[in-house]
Design a protein around this motif. Structure first.
Motif, PDB file in Angstrom:
ATOM      1  N   LEU A   8      82.147  54.429  17.504  1.00 53.60           N
ATOM      2  CA  LEU A   8      82.465  55.788  17.950  1.00 53.60           C
ATOM      3  C   LEU A   8      83.087  56.614  16.819  1.00 53.60           C
ATOM      4  CD1 LEU A   8      83.821  55.034  21.531  1.00 53.60           C
ATOM      5  CD2 LEU A   8      81.633  56.089  20.927  1.00 53.60           C
ATOM      6  N   ALA A   9      83.868  55.972  15.958  1.00 56.13           N
ATOM      7  CA  ALA A   9      84.467  56.680  14.828  1.00 56.13           C
ATOM      8  C   ALA A   9      83.401  57.216  13.887  1.00 56.13           C
ATOM      9  CB  ALA A   9      85.431  55.765  14.073  1.00 56.13           C
TER      10      ALA A   9
ATOM     11  N   GLU B 148      80.155  57.844  24.232  1.00 57.09           N
ATOM     12  CA  GLU B 148      79.753  58.740  23.153  1.00 57.09           C
ATOM     13  C   GLU B 148      80.880  59.699  22.810  1.00 57.09           C
ATOM     14  OE1 GLU B 148      76.486  61.438  24.052  1.00 57.09           O
ATOM     15  OE2 GLU B 148      76.853  61.085  26.175  1.00 57.09           O
ATOM     16  N   VAL B 149      80.780  60.270  21.617  1.00 55.39           N
ATOM     17  CA  VAL B 149      81.772  61.227  21.142  1.00 55.39           C
ATOM     18  C   VAL B 149      81.301  62.622  21.525  1.00 55.39           C
ATOM     19  CG1 VAL B 149      82.925  62.160  19.104  1.00 55.39           C
ATOM     20  CG2 VAL B 149      82.414  59.722  19.232  1.00 55.39           C
ATOM     21  N   ALA B 150      82.214  63.407  22.077  1.00 54.79           N
ATOM     22  CA  ALA B 150      81.894  64.781  22.464  1.00 54.79           C
ATOM     23  C   ALA B 150      82.805  65.733  21.703  1.00 54.79           C
ATOM     24  CB  ALA B 150      82.086  64.968  23.960  1.00 54.79           C
ATOM     25  N   GLU B 151      82.260  66.881  21.347  1.00 50.77           N
ATOM     26  CA  GLU B 151      83.031  67.918  20.665  1.00 50.77           C
ATOM     27  C   GLU B 151      83.605  68.877  21.700  1.00 50.77           C
ATOM     28  OE1 GLU B 151      83.306  68.437  17.256  1.00 50.77           O
ATOM     29  OE2 GLU B 151      82.039  66.764  16.656  1.00 50.77           O
TER      30      GLU B 151
ATOM     31  N   LYS C   6      87.580  66.181  18.881  1.00 50.22           N
ATOM     32  CA  LYS C   6      86.583  65.243  19.372  1.00 50.22           C
ATOM     33  C   LYS C   6      87.242  64.377  20.433  1.00 50.22           C
ATOM     34  CE  LYS C   6      83.957  64.912  15.109  1.00 50.22           C
ATOM     35  NZ  LYS C   6      83.458  64.007  14.072  1.00 50.22           N
ATOM     36  N   THR C   7      86.453  63.978  21.420  1.00 49.84           N
ATOM     37  CA  THR C   7      86.963  63.117  22.474  1.00 49.84           C
ATOM     38  C   THR C   7      85.876  62.112  22.857  1.00 49.84           C
ATOM     39  OG1 THR C   7      88.046  63.088  24.643  1.00 49.84           O
ATOM     40  CG2 THR C   7      86.263  64.658  24.354  1.00 49.84           C
TER      41      THR C   7
END
Length: 90
Positions: free
Chosen positions: A36-37, A51-54, A75-76
């Motif tokens: 994820l990073a 997943e990563v979301a902006e 990011k979260t």
């Protein structure tokens, strides 16, 4: 369930020692965090998707002072449960 209880459950169900279960769980968690990073998505069919979301910058209100503040972009992590997991929970 906390981490220790999860380790004990994994050990019992996978016929592993608690030490092996702890190492496997920590390796899995570290792999998820590293992936994820990098901004990559993890899809576990039946379980769910990480997943990563902006999140865009936005204005907010300080509830104490009622002052308008700027909330910065960030990011979260998002998790969407898979169909099989949803069926088990229902």
């Amino acid at each position: 369930m906390n981490k220790t209880e999860l380790i004990n459950s994994i050990a019992e169900k996978a016929s592993l020692t608690k030490v092996q279960s702890k190492a496997a769980l920590e390796a899995a968690i570290n792999t998820v965090m590293e992936t994820l990073a990098k901004g990559e998505k993890i899809a576990l069919i039946g379980f769910g998707t990480f997943e990563v979301a902006e999140k865009n910058a936005r204005k907010g209100i300080n509830p104490r002072t009622k002052e308008v503040i700027e909330i910065p972009a960030r990011k979260t992590v998002k998790f969407k449960a898979g169909a099989e997991l949803n069926d088990v929970v229902k």
